[in-house]
Every structure is written in C-alpha cells, then in structure tokens.
Design a protein around this motif. Sequence first.
Motif, PDB file in Angstrom:
ATOM      1  N   SER A 139       0.839  -1.205   0.000  1.00  0.00           N
ATOM      2  CA  SER A 139       0.000   0.000   0.000  1.00  0.00           C
ATOM      3  C   SER A 139       0.875   1.257   0.000  1.00  0.00           C
ATOM      4  O   SER A 139       0.341   2.362  -0.051  1.00  0.00           O
ATOM      5  N   LYS A 140       2.187   1.085   0.064  1.00  0.00           N
ATOM      6  CA  LYS A 140       3.117   2.212   0.069  1.00  0.00           C
ATOM      7  C   LYS A 140       4.013   2.201  -1.157  1.00  0.00           C
ATOM      8  O   LYS A 140       5.131   2.711  -1.122  1.00  0.00           O
ATOM      9  N   ARG A 141       3.544   1.588  -2.272  1.00  0.00           N
ATOM     10  CA  ARG A 141       4.363   1.519  -3.479  1.00  0.00           C
ATOM     11  C   ARG A 141       4.850   2.903  -3.862  1.00  0.00           C
ATOM     12  O   ARG A 141       4.104   3.864  -3.686  1.00  0.00           O
ATOM     13  N   PRO A 142       6.080   3.006  -4.312  1.00  0.00           N
ATOM     14  CA  PRO A 142       6.936   1.935  -4.769  1.00  0.00           C
ATOM     15  C   PRO A 142       7.698   1.235  -3.639  1.00  0.00           C
ATOM     16  O   PRO A 142       8.483   0.327  -3.889  1.00  0.00           O
ATOM     17  N   PHE A 143       7.481   1.654  -2.402  1.00  0.00           N
ATOM     18  CA  PHE A 143       8.209   1.080  -1.276  1.00  0.00           C
ATOM     19  C   PHE A 143       7.515  -0.176  -0.760  1.00  0.00           C
ATOM     20  O   PHE A 143       6.301  -0.313  -0.838  1.00  0.00           O
ATOM     21  N   CYS A 144       8.308  -1.078  -0.199  1.00  0.00           N
ATOM     22  CA  CYS A 144       7.787  -2.316   0.382  1.00  0.00           C
ATOM     23  C   CYS A 144       7.206  -2.022   1.762  1.00  0.00           C
ATOM     24  O   CYS A 144       7.789  -1.266   2.541  1.00  0.00           O
ATOM     25  N   ASP A 145       6.058  -2.623   2.069  1.00  0.00           N
ATOM     26  CA  ASP A 145       5.485  -2.492   3.409  1.00  0.00           C
ATOM     27  C   ASP A 145       5.337  -3.853   4.107  1.00  0.00           C
ATOM     28  O   ASP A 145       4.713  -3.963   5.150  1.00  0.00           O
ATOM     29  N   GLY A 146       5.902  -4.901   3.506  1.00  0.00           N
ATOM     30  CA  GLY A 146       5.865  -6.228   4.113  1.00  0.00           C
ATOM     31  C   GLY A 146       4.653  -7.062   3.767  1.00  0.00           C
ATOM     32  O   GLY A 146       4.531  -8.198   4.225  1.00  0.00           O
ATOM     33  N   THR A 147       3.750  -6.536   2.955  1.00  0.00           N
ATOM     34  CA  THR A 147       2.533  -7.270   2.607  1.00  0.00           C
ATOM     35  C   THR A 147       2.836  -8.593   1.923  1.00  0.00           C
ATOM     36  O   THR A 147       2.098  -9.560   2.093  1.00  0.00           O
ATOM     37  N   HIS A 148       3.939  -8.664   1.190  1.00  0.00           N
ATOM     38  CA  HIS A 148       4.298  -9.912   0.489  1.00  0.00           C
ATOM     39  C   HIS A 148       4.346 -11.087   1.465  1.00  0.00           C
ATOM     40  O   HIS A 148       3.914 -12.182   1.135  1.00  0.00           O
ATOM     41  N   GLY A 149       4.842 -10.852   2.667  1.00  0.00           N
ATOM     42  CA  GLY A 149       4.944 -11.915   3.663  1.00  0.00           C
ATOM     43  C   GLY A 149       3.585 -12.328   4.206  1.00  0.00           C
ATOM     44  O   GLY A 149       3.314 -13.516   4.401  1.00  0.00           O
ATOM     45  N   LYS A 150       2.727 -11.350   4.439  1.00  0.00           N
ATOM     46  CA  LYS A 150       1.387 -11.628   4.964  1.00  0.00           C
ATOM     47  C   LYS A 150       0.542 -12.383   3.944  1.00  0.00           C
ATOM     48  O   LYS A 150      -0.319 -13.175   4.308  1.00  0.00           O
ATOM     49  N   GLU A 151       0.787 -12.113   2.669  1.00  0.00           N
ATOM     50  CA  GLU A 151      -0.004 -12.715   1.597  1.00  0.00           C
ATOM     51  C   GLU A 151       0.621 -13.997   1.045  1.00  0.00           C
ATOM     52  O   GLU A 151       0.039 -14.641   0.179  1.00  0.00           O
ATOM     53  N   GLY A 152       1.825 -14.339   1.514  1.00  0.00           N
ATOM     54  CA  GLY A 152       2.475 -15.566   1.054  1.00  0.00           C
ATOM     55  C   GLY A 152       3.014 -15.488  -0.360  1.00  0.00           C
ATOM     56  O   GLY A 152       3.157 -16.503  -1.037  1.00  0.00           O
ATOM     57  N   TRP A 153       3.345 -14.273  -0.806  1.00  0.00           N
ATOM     58  CA  TRP A 153       3.867 -14.087  -2.156  1.00  0.00           C
ATOM     59  C   TRP A 153       5.216 -14.781  -2.283  1.00  0.00           C
ATOM     60  O   TRP A 153       6.076 -14.696  -1.411  1.00  0.00           O
ATOM     61  N   LYS A 154       5.424 -15.497  -3.377  1.00  0.00           N
ATOM     62  CA  LYS A 154       6.666 -16.241  -3.611  1.00  0.00           C
ATOM     63  C   LYS A 154       7.240 -15.904  -4.985  1.00  0.00           C
ATOM     64  O   LYS A 154       6.506 -15.767  -5.954  1.00  0.00           O
ATOM     65  N   CYS A 155       8.560 -15.801  -5.025  1.00  0.00           N
ATOM     66  CA  CYS A 155       9.244 -15.576  -6.289  1.00  0.00           C
ATOM     67  C   CYS A 155      10.717 -15.906  -6.102  1.00  0.00           C
ATOM     68  O   CYS A 155      11.325 -15.496  -5.119  1.00  0.00           O
ATOM     69  N   ASP A 156      11.285 -16.640  -7.050  1.00  0.00           N
ATOM     70  CA  ASP A 156      12.712 -16.943  -6.985  1.00  0.00           C
ATOM     71  C   ASP A 156      13.519 -15.654  -7.055  1.00  0.00           C
ATOM     72  O   ASP A 156      13.130 -14.701  -7.720  1.00  0.00           O
ATOM     73  N   ALA A 157      14.650 -15.665  -6.369  1.00  0.00           N
ATOM     74  CA  ALA A 157      15.480 -14.466  -6.324  1.00  0.00           C
ATOM     75  C   ALA A 157      16.808 -14.620  -7.043  1.00  0.00           C
ATOM     76  O   ALA A 157      17.596 -13.706  -7.049  1.00  0.00           O
ATOM     77  N   SER A 158      17.070 -15.764  -7.619  1.00  0.00           N
ATOM     78  CA  SER A 158      18.360 -15.977  -8.262  1.00  0.00           C
ATOM     79  C   SER A 158      18.227 -15.982  -9.778  1.00  0.00           C
ATOM     80  O   SER A 158      17.193 -16.375 -10.314  1.00  0.00           O
ATOM     81  N   PRO A 159      19.297 -15.550 -10.448  1.00  0.00           N
ATOM     82  CA  PRO A 159      19.262 -15.581 -11.906  1.00  0.00           C
ATOM     83  C   PRO A 159      19.123 -17.022 -12.416  1.00  0.00           C
ATOM     84  O   PRO A 159      19.595 -17.952 -11.776  1.00  0.00           O
ATOM     85  N   ILE A 160      18.490 -17.163 -13.537  1.00  0.00           N
ATOM     86  CA  ILE A 160      18.366 -18.465 -14.163  1.00  0.00           C
ATOM     87  C   ILE A 160      19.711 -18.830 -14.782  1.00  0.00           C
ATOM     88  O   ILE A 160      20.264 -18.036 -15.559  1.00  0.00           O
TER      89      ILE A 160
END
Length: 88
Positions: free
Chosen positions: A59-80
């Motif tokens: 809700s504070k885009r472009p800044f992170c507010d931690g919602t990804h953790g509450k919502e269980g958002w997942k995404c790989d962080a390493s280059p392919i």
Amino acid sequence: MSDDLVSEAVKVSEAVKITVRPNGPFRVEGPISLVDVNGVEWDLTGKPAISLCRCGLSSKRPFCDGTHGKEGWKCDASPIPVEPVALG
C-alpha cells in the motif's frame, strides 16, 4: 593522485547495490535518485537504503510495506543459470 583517479575512486565507493530478497523486495543501497513518471523526486534524505516493492501488493508503493509476507507471495530471487554454448 590525479583528479581522474580521485573521481573514479569516488564513483566506485558510491556504487549502488541492488539485492533481490528471496520472496521479498528489491533492497537498494547507495546514493540514488527515485523519481516518478512526471519527474517528481521522492525525498530519500537520511536513507542509506530503501526496499522497493516487487510483489505489487504494497500500500506504500513503490516502497515495500511487508505485505508480500502476509499474503504468502513467492518468487525466486536468483538468476536463471545459462547453459554453456558450444563453440566451434
């Protein structure tokens, strides 16, 4: 030390580092300027690092507010990994 070498040393010491956090934001460290599409700049005075939203749920885009953790958002962080190309 020549002026060119001093200038180059300053550039290296002020390099920006962006870390892709696992299942989280982009962590940006170093001197940056963050502007919107209209060229309006965010005041980042006193902030040596910021976290930018990667999930789109903050809700504070472009800044992170931690919602990804509450919502269980997942995404790989390493280059392919890139497979080696045969030469010859």
